[in-house]
Each structure stands twice: as structure tokens, then as C-alpha cells.
Write an enzyme that holds these catalytic residues in place. Structure first.
Site, PDB file in Angstrom:
ATOM      1  N   SER A 181       0.796  -1.239   0.000  1.00 15.13           N
ATOM      2  CA  SER A 181       0.000   0.000   0.000  1.00 15.13           C
ATOM      3  C   SER A 181       0.823   1.281   0.000  1.00 15.13           C
ATOM      4  O   SER A 181       0.278   2.356  -0.252  1.00 15.13           O
ATOM      5  CB  SER A 181      -0.918   0.026   1.214  1.00 15.13           C
ATOM      6  N   TYR A 194      -3.458  -1.995 -10.430  1.00 16.68           N
ATOM      7  CA  TYR A 194      -3.437  -1.981  -8.962  1.00 16.68           C
ATOM      8  C   TYR A 194      -2.528  -3.080  -8.399  1.00 16.68           C
ATOM      9  O   TYR A 194      -1.698  -2.819  -7.526  1.00 16.68           O
ATOM     10  CB  TYR A 194      -4.876  -2.139  -8.434  1.00 16.68           C
ATOM     11  N   VAL A 253       1.205  -3.616   3.966  1.00 15.72           N
ATOM     12  CA  VAL A 253       0.892  -4.858   4.650  1.00 15.72           C
ATOM     13  C   VAL A 253       2.097  -5.814   4.720  1.00 15.72           C
ATOM     14  O   VAL A 253       2.090  -6.775   5.481  1.00 15.72           O
ATOM     15  CB  VAL A 253      -0.351  -5.490   3.959  1.00 15.72           C
ATOM     16  N   TYR A 270      -3.689   3.260   7.903  1.00 16.06           N
ATOM     17  CA  TYR A 270      -4.932   2.529   8.183  1.00 16.06           C
ATOM     18  C   TYR A 270      -5.696   3.251   9.304  1.00 16.06           C
ATOM     19  O   TYR A 270      -5.732   4.477   9.318  1.00 16.06           O
ATOM     20  CB  TYR A 270      -4.629   1.050   8.516  1.00 16.06           C
ATOM     21  N   LYS A 329       0.561   3.391  -2.981  1.00 11.55           N
ATOM     22  CA  LYS A 329      -0.605   4.250  -3.247  1.00 11.55           C
ATOM     23  C   LYS A 329      -0.186   5.723  -3.315  1.00 11.55           C
ATOM     24  O   LYS A 329      -0.782   6.515  -4.042  1.00 11.55           O
ATOM     25  CB  LYS A 329      -1.696   4.019  -2.201  1.00 11.55           C
TER      26      LYS A 329
HETATM   27  N1  GLU Z   1      -2.497  -6.010  -1.690  1.00 10.42           N
HETATM   28  C1  GLU Z   1      -3.251  -5.531  -0.597  1.00 10.42           C
HETATM   29  C2  GLU Z   1      -4.700  -5.373  -0.978  1.00 10.42           C
HETATM   30  O1  GLU Z   1      -4.996  -4.910  -2.022  1.00 10.42           O
HETATM   31  C3  GLU Z   1      -2.709  -4.189  -0.160  1.00 10.42           C
HETATM   32  C4  GLU Z   1      -2.667  -4.190   1.262  1.00 10.42           C
HETATM   33  C5  GLU Z   1      -1.958  -3.048   1.935  1.00 10.42           C
HETATM   34  O2  GLU Z   1      -0.734  -2.952   1.931  1.00 10.42           O
HETATM   35  O3  GLU Z   1      -2.702  -2.295   2.568  1.00 10.42           O
HETATM   36  O4  GLU Z   1      -5.588  -5.714  -0.245  1.00 10.42           O
END
Ligand code: GLU
Length: 332
Positions: free
Chosen positions: A84, A216, A286, A268, A87
Site C-alpha cells: 500500500s 493496482y 501490509v 490505516y 498508493k
Molecule cells: N495487496 C493488498 C490489498 O490490495 C494491499 C494491502 C496493503 O498494503 O494495505 O488488499
């Protein structure tokens, strides 16, 4: 206390005075020694085998200063999927592409289709998205990142290729996707597919669900070492300018806004706690990575795979807490 001077858009790196009195590598080592064992209280992500098999004792901590000094302890050169954390890089790329190609500006391209509020819900929640009619709360949750990928597809023939190119420019060396992670993510993206379908139903996707998901999952599989991660984010601690090359990556105003989004939405459901205890804009993933910005001075990257209940690296979070306290780094 460090100074965090404001700079205008044209200024190239003039980082503020670092704490020269400290032996920074020794400080990093002390922090690492202090926090590493806390990883035992966490659990590695296990939704795909390649993450479940991560060595829970891996640990790296890197401080990358805008003036070029770099301090690293632990497994700083071992690559891991940044998940993530990507992002933020996708958001940066979308901002660059939408400004460069049609002049409509980041504001028009992005903010009509996604928000800038912390979600207060899990990063992959469908419930909020249904209530809010397919407009994701922010670009740091999965639904928001899918919209950013949809925008990137308007501008790029090859979104993963353009992402790699940007990151390689920032770290100054070749980087790659972890193909095992990319394949595993493809095979387990049922919930992300559901998010994308819901947004398509609300007319908030212009491209097919498959195209958006493909971009993604590639971003999730971007593989960087902790050292590369720290380097890649330095421009965001430097008002949008890469301090290594002097190249402007983003406008100063949008770079500050990316930092604001990291601070409020980047960790988060623990963003409030991170702001309170660490006091720096952070983004976590994650696989146990976290990157933090110290505006005007440095970035800090940390990696330790076991996660706490909020999905943030247990030891990584403690390391940032401790380092920020010792060096008086809070932006507040
Ligand atoms: N590959 C994870 C998902 O799409 C990303 C998780 C993350 O790092 O928050 O759910």
C-alpha cells in the site's frame, strides 16, 4: 528542535540544520536494538503465501537526509513488496500525468472522484463505499487507489511501466515488480474486484475492472529495499523537488498536500495514533514497511514484517516513535 523552513515552488533542496551533534548511525542502531524484539507481538500478513513466508525477524531502519547523507541498520538492502505504500506513488504519478497532458490540473482530475477524509473504516471496506455512492474517502484506501489507477489509465499506455520509470528516477537505479506477489495478488483480489465493480456501477470508473485491477496489483508488487524506499520519498520531504537531482517532481503545494494525506490517511485506522505519537506524515504497507517524511530534512523508512491489529508493522511503528522522540522530529 529542527527547523522546517517553507520554500516556494522554484527552490531546490536547502535542507534545514540536522542534529549534527548526534551520531545518527549509533542512534539508529540503539533504536533498532530497543524495538526489534517487539516484532514477536505481531503477525505477518498471510492472505498470500509469499507474505506468509516472510521472515518475521527481518528488520531494517534507514534515515535518508536531503543533503545526501544516509544512515542504515539491519537488512536495508533486502527488497520487499511495498504494497500500500505504492498508493502514494500512484497518486504522485496521477498528479504529474494529469497536469502534464491536459492542463486540467490535479484538482479537476482527482477530487471530483475521490475524497480526502480519513475513512475510519477498514482499508478495503465495501460498506462505506456503498453508503457514499462509489466515491472513496481518500486515495490511501483500496477503493481510492483503484480510482487513481483508473485516472492513470487515461494518461498512460503502460501504467506499471510508467510507475517503474518514476521510481527508478527517484532511487537512481533499476527496480522491479515481485512477480510472485503480482500473481498471488491477481488470484486473491476478490474484494478489490468487488470495490471496482461497485464503483463501476456508480459510474466512477472509465476503464474495465480488469484493466484497473491489473494496474493496482502491479503497484502492490513493487519491490524496493528499505534504503530505496527512503530515497524514493525524499522529494516529498523537500517540497516536491528531488534533492539528489534538483528535478521538480511535483509542485510544492501538491507535495505538501500529499504529505497531509499521508498524515491523516496513511496508516490505516491508526493515523490519529501515528500523528499523536510519531508526529510525521507516514504511509505503511501490509508487508511491514513504513515510510515517514521529516519535511525539510529527511525521510525515514523501516521494515519489519509482523503487523499489529491495525495492519501496521509493530516494530516499525515503535522505531518511528522512538526515533522521532530522540531526534525531536515531530512536525507539531
Ligand atoms: N495487496 C493488498 C490489498 O490490495 C494491499 C494491502 C496493503 O498494503 O494495505 O488488499
Amino acid at each position: 528542535m529542527l527547523a522546517h523552513p517553507r520554500r516556494d515552488d522554484d527552490a531546490v533542496s536547502t535542507s534545514s540544520a540536522p542534529p549534527e551533534t548526534e551520531d545518527l548511525e549509533a542512534v539508529l542502531q540503539e533504536v533498532a536494538d530497543q524495538v526489534r524484539s517487539a516484532a514477536e507481538d505481531g503477525t505477518v500478513a498471510d492472505y498470500i503465501p509469499v507474505l506468509a513466508d516472510a521472515d518475521p525477524s527481518s528488520f531494517a531502519l534507514v534515515l535518508s537526509c536531503l543533503d545526501g547523507r544516509e544512515f542504515a541498520v539491519g537488512d536495508a538492502d533486502q527488497p520487499f513488496p511495498i504494497q500500500s505504500i505504492s498508493k502514494v506513488l500512484s497518486l504522485v504519478l496521477a498528479a504529474r500525468k494529469s497536469e502534464a497532458t491536459d492542463g486540467s490540473g490535479v484538482a479537476d482530475a482527482l477530487w471530483g472522484r475521490l475524497g480526502r477524509e480519513p475513512s475510519g473504516d477498514p482499508f478495503n471496506s465495501l460498506v462505506q463505499l456503498e453508503h457514499e455512492r462509489g466515491i472513496p474517502r481518500n486515495p490511501m484506501i483500496n477503493a481510492g487507489a483503484l480510482v487513481v489507477d483508473d485516472i492513470l489509465l487515461d494518461h498512460c499506455d503502460d501504467v506499471p511501466g510508467d510507475t517503474l520509470q518514476l521510481v527508478e528516477r527517484l532511487v537512481g537505479e533499476p527496480v522491479s515488480f515481485d512477480e510472485e506477489v503480482r500473481n498471488a495478488e491477481r488470484g486473491t483480489s476478490h474484494r478489490n474486484r468487488a470495490l471496482a465493480n461497485l464503483m463501476a456501477d456508480f459510474d466512477n470508473l472509465n476503464h474495465t475492472v480488469d484493466e484497473v485491477l491489473e494496474s493496482y496489483v502491479a503497484a502492490c508488487a513493487l519491490s524496493l529495499s528499505t534504503r530505496q524506499l527512503a530515497r524514493a520519498f525524499r522529494f516529498l520531504a523537500n517540497d516536491g523537488c528531488d534533492p539528489g537531482t534538483g528535478e521538480r517532481i511535483l509542485s510544492a503545494s501538491f507535495a505538501r498536500r500529499c504529505a497531509a494525506i499521508m498524515l491523516t490517511c496513511g496508516t490505516y485506522d491508526a493515523a490519529g495514533e501515528f500523528a499523536y505519537s510519531v508526529g510525521l506524515p507516514c504511509k505503511s504497507g501490509v508487508a511491514g514497511g513504513i515510510v515517514a517524511l521529516v519535511p525539510g530534512w529527511a525521510t525515514i523508512a523501516v521494515w519489519s514484517p509482523p503487523l499489529d491489529r491495525t495492519g501496521n508493522s509493530v516494530a516499525g511503528r515503535l522505531a518511528l516513535d522512538e526515533l522521532a522522540a530522540r531526534l525531536d522530529l515531530s512536525i507539531f
